[in-house]
Design a protein around this motif. Sequence first.
Motif, PDB file in Angstrom:
ATOM      1  N   GLY A 146       0.822  -1.209   0.000  1.00 25.82           N
ATOM      2  CA  GLY A 146       0.000   0.000   0.000  1.00 25.82           C
ATOM      3  C   GLY A 146       0.851   1.252   0.000  1.00 25.82           C
ATOM      4  O   GLY A 146       0.560   2.226  -0.699  1.00 25.82           O
ATOM      5  N   GLY A 147       1.929   1.220   0.787  1.00 26.82           N
ATOM      6  CA  GLY A 147       2.834   2.367   0.830  1.00 26.82           C
ATOM      7  C   GLY A 147       3.532   2.597  -0.491  1.00 26.82           C
ATOM      8  O   GLY A 147       3.651   3.729  -0.959  1.00 26.82           O
ATOM      9  N   ALA A 148       3.994   1.514  -1.121  1.00 25.58           N
ATOM     10  CA  ALA A 148       4.666   1.645  -2.417  1.00 25.58           C
ATOM     11  C   ALA A 148       3.711   2.221  -3.468  1.00 25.58           C
ATOM     12  O   ALA A 148       4.074   3.123  -4.225  1.00 25.58           O
ATOM     13  N   LEU A 149       2.480   1.709  -3.494  1.00 29.56           N
ATOM     14  CA  LEU A 149       1.502   2.234  -4.460  1.00 29.56           C
ATOM     15  C   LEU A 149       1.159   3.691  -4.160  1.00 29.56           C
ATOM     16  O   LEU A 149       1.040   4.511  -5.075  1.00 29.56           O
ATOM     17  N   ALA A 150       0.997   4.020  -2.885  1.00 30.34           N
ATOM     18  CA  ALA A 150       0.681   5.404  -2.518  1.00 30.34           C
ATOM     19  C   ALA A 150       1.813   6.346  -2.905  1.00 30.34           C
ATOM     20  O   ALA A 150       1.574   7.444  -3.415  1.00 30.34           O
ATOM     21  N   ILE A 151       3.044   5.909  -2.717  1.00 29.92           N
ATOM     22  CA  ILE A 151       4.192   6.741  -3.091  1.00 29.92           C
ATOM     23  C   ILE A 151       4.236   6.914  -4.612  1.00 29.92           C
ATOM     24  O   ILE A 151       4.468   8.019  -5.111  1.00 29.92           O
ATOM     25  N   LEU A 152       4.014   5.832  -5.350  1.00 31.37           N
ATOM     26  CA  LEU A 152       3.995   5.940  -6.813  1.00 31.37           C
ATOM     27  C   LEU A 152       2.916   6.906  -7.281  1.00 31.37           C
ATOM     28  O   LEU A 152       3.161   7.755  -8.140  1.00 31.37           O
TER      29      LEU A 152
END
Length: 175
Positions: A65-71
Motif C-alpha cells: 500500500g505504501g509503495a503504491l501510494a508513493i507511486l
Amino acid sequence: MGNMILERQADGSYKVSEAKAEMQQELPETLTAHMESSFGGIGATLDKVTGMEIAGIPVGEAAVGGALAILVDRIVINKLDPTNKWGSWANLGMALVVKKWGGKFLGSKTADAAALILTYEAIADWVTMAINKVIPATGTSSQVFKQNFAAPASPSVVAQASRVADDYYARAFGR
C-alpha cells in the motif's frame, strides 16, 4: 427514439438503424471482463502479498500500500500538480479513486491499503500546516548561525577585515 448507429452495408453504402439495448451493454461488459481477467491475476497476487503479517503487524499492507501510494503521489499527482498547491486534496482525491476503482485491478486489500496511506498523507499535511500556524517552525542551529554570521552579499575585503577585527576586540575586551 433510441440511440442511432451507422451500419456499413455489403455494397459499401451505409444504413442508419436504431441500436439495440443488448449491443450497448455488450461492449462495456466485454471490456470489463477482459480487464478483470488481465489484471485479476495481478490483483490476486498483490492481495496475497498485502495480506502478509509478521507478529500480527500488517507488514504487507504497509509495504504494498505504501509503495503504491508513493507511486501515485510522486508520479501521478506531481504530473497533475507540479507546484503542490493542491497536494493534500490531490492525495485525498486519489485515495477515493483508488478505493473506488483500484480494487478491480489491484485487489481489494491492496486498494484499501493504498487508499488508507494516501488519506493519511493528506491528513498529515493538514495537521502539520495547522501546527505550523500555531507554533511557527524555528531554524536549526546551523541556519541561525548562517543568518547571524553570514557575510553580506558582496562585501569588500576591507569590510570583512573590519568586521573580524571588531569581533576580535569585542570578545577580547568584553565589549
